[in-house]
Design a protein around this motif. Structure first.
Motif, PDB file in Angstrom:
ATOM      1  N   ILE A 113       0.866  -0.999  -0.032  1.00 42.15           N
ATOM      2  CA  ILE A 113       0.053   0.011  -0.022  1.00 42.15           C
ATOM      3  C   ILE A 113       0.757   1.432  -0.006  1.00 42.15           C
ATOM      4  CG2 ILE A 113      -0.250   0.240   2.480  1.00 42.15           C
ATOM      5  CD1 ILE A 113      -3.177   0.552   1.995  1.00 42.15           C
ATOM      6  N   ARG A 114       0.289   2.259  -0.586  1.00 38.68           N
ATOM      7  CA  ARG A 114       1.112   3.783  -0.358  1.00 38.68           C
ATOM      8  C   ARG A 114       0.216   4.461   0.455  1.00 38.68           C
ATOM      9  NH1 ARG A 114       2.117   3.996  -6.854  1.00 38.68           N
ATOM     10  NH2 ARG A 114       4.451   3.551  -6.792  1.00 38.68           N
ATOM     11  N   ILE A 115       1.063   5.697   0.859  1.00 42.30           N
ATOM     12  CA  ILE A 115       0.255   6.414   1.808  1.00 42.30           C
ATOM     13  C   ILE A 115      -0.966   7.143   1.667  1.00 42.30           C
ATOM     14  CG2 ILE A 115       0.951   8.715   3.167  1.00 42.30           C
ATOM     15  CD1 ILE A 115       2.740   6.872   4.342  1.00 42.30           C
ATOM     16  N   GLU A 116      -1.003   7.470   0.390  1.00 44.38           N
ATOM     17  CA  GLU A 116      -2.278   8.037  -0.016  1.00 44.38           C
ATOM     18  C   GLU A 116      -3.481   7.057   0.205  1.00 44.38           C
ATOM     19  OE1 GLU A 116      -0.157   7.574  -3.940  1.00 44.38           O
ATOM     20  OE2 GLU A 116       0.521   8.025  -2.163  1.00 44.38           O
ATOM     21  N   GLU A 117      -3.482   5.584   0.017  1.00 42.57           N
ATOM     22  CA  GLU A 117      -4.214   4.901   0.247  1.00 42.57           C
ATOM     23  C   GLU A 117      -4.531   4.642   1.716  1.00 42.57           C
ATOM     24  OE1 GLU A 117      -3.664   1.279  -2.453  1.00 42.57           O
ATOM     25  OE2 GLU A 117      -1.994   1.919  -2.111  1.00 42.57           O
ATOM     26  N   ILE A 118      -3.413   4.641   2.512  1.00 46.15           N
ATOM     27  CA  ILE A 118      -3.736   4.615   3.971  1.00 46.15           C
ATOM     28  C   ILE A 118      -4.336   5.830   4.329  1.00 46.15           C
ATOM     29  CG2 ILE A 118      -2.746   4.764   6.331  1.00 46.15           C
ATOM     30  CD1 ILE A 118      -0.136   3.478   5.021  1.00 46.15           C
ATOM     31  N   ASN A 119      -4.275   7.041   3.763  1.00 42.74           N
ATOM     32  CA  ASN A 119      -5.050   8.273   4.146  1.00 42.74           C
ATOM     33  C   ASN A 119      -6.435   8.118   3.623  1.00 42.74           C
ATOM     34  OD1 ASN A 119      -2.584   9.570   4.877  1.00 42.74           O
ATOM     35  ND2 ASN A 119      -2.190  10.528   3.093  1.00 42.74           N
ATOM     36  N   ALA A 120      -6.818   7.724   2.574  1.00 46.15           N
ATOM     37  CA  ALA A 120      -8.403   7.396   2.349  1.00 46.15           C
ATOM     38  C   ALA A 120      -9.059   6.376   3.232  1.00 46.15           C
ATOM     39  CB  ALA A 120      -8.326   6.949   0.668  1.00 46.15           C
ATOM     40  N   LEU A 121      -8.228   5.492   3.675  1.00 43.16           N
ATOM     41  CA  LEU A 121      -8.735   4.610   4.491  1.00 43.16           C
ATOM     42  C   LEU A 121      -9.080   5.072   5.825  1.00 43.16           C
ATOM     43  CD1 LEU A 121      -6.513   1.352   4.421  1.00 43.16           C
ATOM     44  CD2 LEU A 121      -8.854   1.419   3.580  1.00 43.16           C
ATOM     45  N   ASN A 122      -8.300   5.833   6.306  1.00 43.24           N
ATOM     46  CA  ASN A 122      -8.592   6.853   7.605  1.00 43.24           C
ATOM     47  C   ASN A 122      -9.919   7.460   7.281  1.00 43.24           C
ATOM     48  OD1 ASN A 122      -6.677   5.513   8.678  1.00 43.24           O
ATOM     49  ND2 ASN A 122      -5.131   7.226   8.258  1.00 43.24           N
ATOM     50  N   ARG A 123     -10.092   8.370   6.111  1.00 44.24           N
ATOM     51  CA  ARG A 123     -10.960   9.291   5.807  1.00 44.24           C
ATOM     52  C   ARG A 123     -12.204   8.617   5.873  1.00 44.24           C
ATOM     53  NH1 ARG A 123      -7.317  11.558   2.427  1.00 44.24           N
ATOM     54  NH2 ARG A 123      -8.147  10.227   0.649  1.00 44.24           N
ATOM     55  N   ALA A 124     -12.364   7.051   5.253  1.00 42.61           N
ATOM     56  CA  ALA A 124     -13.346   6.551   5.163  1.00 42.61           C
ATOM     57  C   ALA A 124     -14.015   5.937   6.375  1.00 42.61           C
ATOM     58  CB  ALA A 124     -13.256   5.510   4.159  1.00 42.61           C
ATOM     59  N   VAL A 125     -13.073   5.535   7.240  1.00 40.13           N
ATOM     60  CA  VAL A 125     -13.557   5.114   8.634  1.00 40.13           C
ATOM     61  C   VAL A 125     -13.921   6.232   9.521  1.00 40.13           C
ATOM     62  CG1 VAL A 125     -12.673   3.470  10.339  1.00 40.13           C
ATOM     63  CG2 VAL A 125     -12.337   2.707   7.839  1.00 40.13           C
ATOM     64  N   GLY A 126     -13.316   7.158   9.417  1.00 37.75           N
ATOM     65  CA  GLY A 126     -13.523   8.144  10.359  1.00 37.75           C
ATOM     66  C   GLY A 126     -12.532   7.922  11.776  1.00 37.75           C
ATOM     67  N   LEU A 127     -11.263   7.868  11.063  1.00 42.73           N
ATOM     68  CA  LEU A 127      -9.923   7.813  12.053  1.00 42.73           C
ATOM     69  C   LEU A 127      -8.944   8.913  11.846  1.00 42.73           C
ATOM     70  CD1 LEU A 127      -9.320   4.042  12.006  1.00 42.73           C
ATOM     71  CD2 LEU A 127     -10.221   5.453  14.187  1.00 42.73           C
ATOM     72  N   GLU A 128      -8.449   9.657  12.816  1.00 44.19           N
ATOM     73  CA  GLU A 128      -7.613  10.803  12.979  1.00 44.19           C
ATOM     74  C   GLU A 128      -6.436  10.259  13.139  1.00 44.19           C
ATOM     75  OE1 GLU A 128      -7.214  15.171  15.034  1.00 44.19           O
ATOM     76  OE2 GLU A 128      -8.852  13.645  15.838  1.00 44.19           O
ATOM     77  N   ARG A 129      -5.300  10.763  12.311  1.00 46.59           N
ATOM     78  CA  ARG A 129      -3.890  10.315  12.559  1.00 46.59           C
ATOM     79  C   ARG A 129      -3.196  11.310  13.716  1.00 46.59           C
ATOM     80  NH1 ARG A 129      -1.130  10.174   7.365  1.00 46.59           N
ATOM     81  NH2 ARG A 129      -2.049   8.229   7.435  1.00 46.59           N
ATOM     82  N   ILE A 130      -2.545  10.350  14.730  1.00 45.60           N
ATOM     83  CA  ILE A 130      -1.731  11.177  15.670  1.00 45.60           C
ATOM     84  C   ILE A 130      -0.476  11.328  15.103  1.00 45.60           C
ATOM     85  CG2 ILE A 130      -0.852  11.362  18.095  1.00 45.60           C
ATOM     86  CD1 ILE A 130      -3.187   9.215  18.547  1.00 45.60           C
ATOM     87  N   GLN A 131       0.164  10.283  14.494  1.00 43.77           N
ATOM     88  CA  GLN A 131       1.145  10.118  13.631  1.00 43.77           C
ATOM     89  C   GLN A 131       1.536   8.937  12.866  1.00 43.77           C
ATOM     90  OE1 GLN A 131       3.897   9.742  18.034  1.00 43.77           O
ATOM     91  NE2 GLN A 131       4.963  10.659  15.952  1.00 43.77           N
ATOM     92  N   ILE A 132       2.405   8.968  12.042  1.00 43.43           N
ATOM     93  CA  ILE A 132       2.962   7.778  11.308  1.00 43.43           C
ATOM     94  C   ILE A 132       4.167   7.732  11.341  1.00 43.43           C
ATOM     95  CG2 ILE A 132       2.773   8.870   9.008  1.00 43.43           C
ATOM     96  CD1 ILE A 132       1.681   6.426   7.992  1.00 43.43           C
ATOM     97  N   ILE A 133       4.697   6.494  11.500  1.00 39.37           N
ATOM     98  CA  ILE A 133       6.178   6.068  11.570  1.00 39.37           C
ATOM     99  C   ILE A 133       6.687   4.969  10.801  1.00 39.37           C
ATOM    100  CG2 ILE A 133       6.249   6.881  14.172  1.00 39.37           C
ATOM    101  CD1 ILE A 133       6.442   3.662  14.843  1.00 39.37           C
ATOM    102  N   ALA A 134       7.999   5.092  10.470  1.00 40.42           N
ATOM    103  CA  ALA A 134       8.474   3.865   9.619  1.00 40.42           C
ATOM    104  C   ALA A 134       8.884   2.863  10.619  1.00 40.42           C
ATOM    105  CB  ALA A 134       9.847   4.329   8.825  1.00 40.42           C
ATOM    106  N   ALA A 135       8.280   2.022  10.806  1.00 43.71           N
ATOM    107  CA  ALA A 135       8.356   0.726  11.749  1.00 43.71           C
ATOM    108  C   ALA A 135       9.993   0.304  11.619  1.00 43.71           C
ATOM    109  CB  ALA A 135       7.413  -0.301  11.652  1.00 43.71           C
TER     110      ALA A 135
END
Length: 261
Positions: free
Chosen positions: A186-208
């Motif tokens: 997956i790419r970041i823009e797809e993760i962003n779209a998932l969050n918008r669809a589900v109604g989740l707000e990002r606190i931060q994102i990290i490279a694990a």
């Protein structure tokens, strides 16, 4: 038995996070787990897709109230054999019906989203995590990243022409996976779209794990002091947004979107 279960019956998940490259991911994820558990010594944690219990058992040993859900019976058996205080059940991320709404202070999704294909099932898993986490709690969701797959499998292992011919890569080098491939990238823009669809707000994102998976033989050859310096380097840079997309895994740290309606 599903293809995923067959895979994990052979794949040594227990050793993955203890090897040097996997330890980078573990140390980094634990750092952020602890960050968001600060001041909550009695926190209730749900580990969905718990594998053999690398995170569940470690957190239970620290005194947290940990519940684990794992799809693969083989992994679940190893988890239970550790005789920890983890409450462990067989189940999957798409249906957490045994748990009531707003039950947990933290939900870990450190595996399910690797193996769910397309946005619909990913959204279902995120929705279930959102449902069972408390309003002031957090969700940590891990993903396998597209660019790592393309750089390593397509180019480093020289499958790029084959992948293009088979329709496994788009013209802009987005990986197209199927259930037979077991992993979805997956790419970041797809993760962003998932969050918008589900109604989740990002606190931060990290490279694990950042560059760790690109450097497996290099890490294995390092002396201990140099390896610890690599850990320090990675922890100092894992929040850099210019490095996120090329990491093998990211962890998206989320909370329920606050509505003021």
């Amino acid at each position: 038995m599903t293809a995923l279960e067959q895979y994990y019956n052979k794949f040594n998940e227990e050793k993955r996070l203890t090897r040097r490259h996997g330890n980078v991911e573990f140390v980094t994820s634990m750092k952020y787990i602890h960050k968001y558990l600060e001041g909550k010594p009695e926190a209730k944690i749900l580990d969905v897709g718990a594998g053999t219990g690398r995170y569940s058992v470690a957190l239970a040993e620290e005194g947290y109230d940990v519940t684990a859900v794992e799809l693969v019976k083989y992994n679940l058996g190893i988890l239970k054999s550790k005789n920890s205080n983890v409450k462990a059940y067989q189940g999957n991320a798409l249906k957490l019906s045994r748990f009531e709404d707003d039950t947990f202070d933290m939900v870990l999704l450190f595996g399910p989203l690797y193996h769910l294909f397309g946005s619909t099932d990913k959204q279902r898993a995120l929705c279930e995590a959102k449902r069972v986490v408390r309003p002031d709690g957090v969700i940590l969701a891990a993903y396998c990243m597209n660019e790592f797959c393309v750089i390593t499998h397509a180019f480093k292992e020289n499958y790029v022409k084959e992948c293009m011919e088979q329709g496994k890569l788009t013209k802009d080098f987005q990986s197209i996976s199927s259930e037979q491939d077991l992993y979805d990238y997956i790419r970041i823009e797809e993760i962003n779209a998932l969050n918008r669809a589900v109604g989740l707000e990002r606190i931060q994102i990290i490279a694990a794990d950042g560059p760790a998976n690109y450097l497996r033989p290099v890490l294995n050859a390092m002396d201990n002091e140099t390896y610890q310096l690599f850990i320090e380097y990675h922890l100092a840079t894992c929040e850099r947004q210019d490095l996120i997309g090329a990491s093998a895994h990211t962890v998206d740290i989320l909370r329920k979107r606050v509505s003021y309606d």
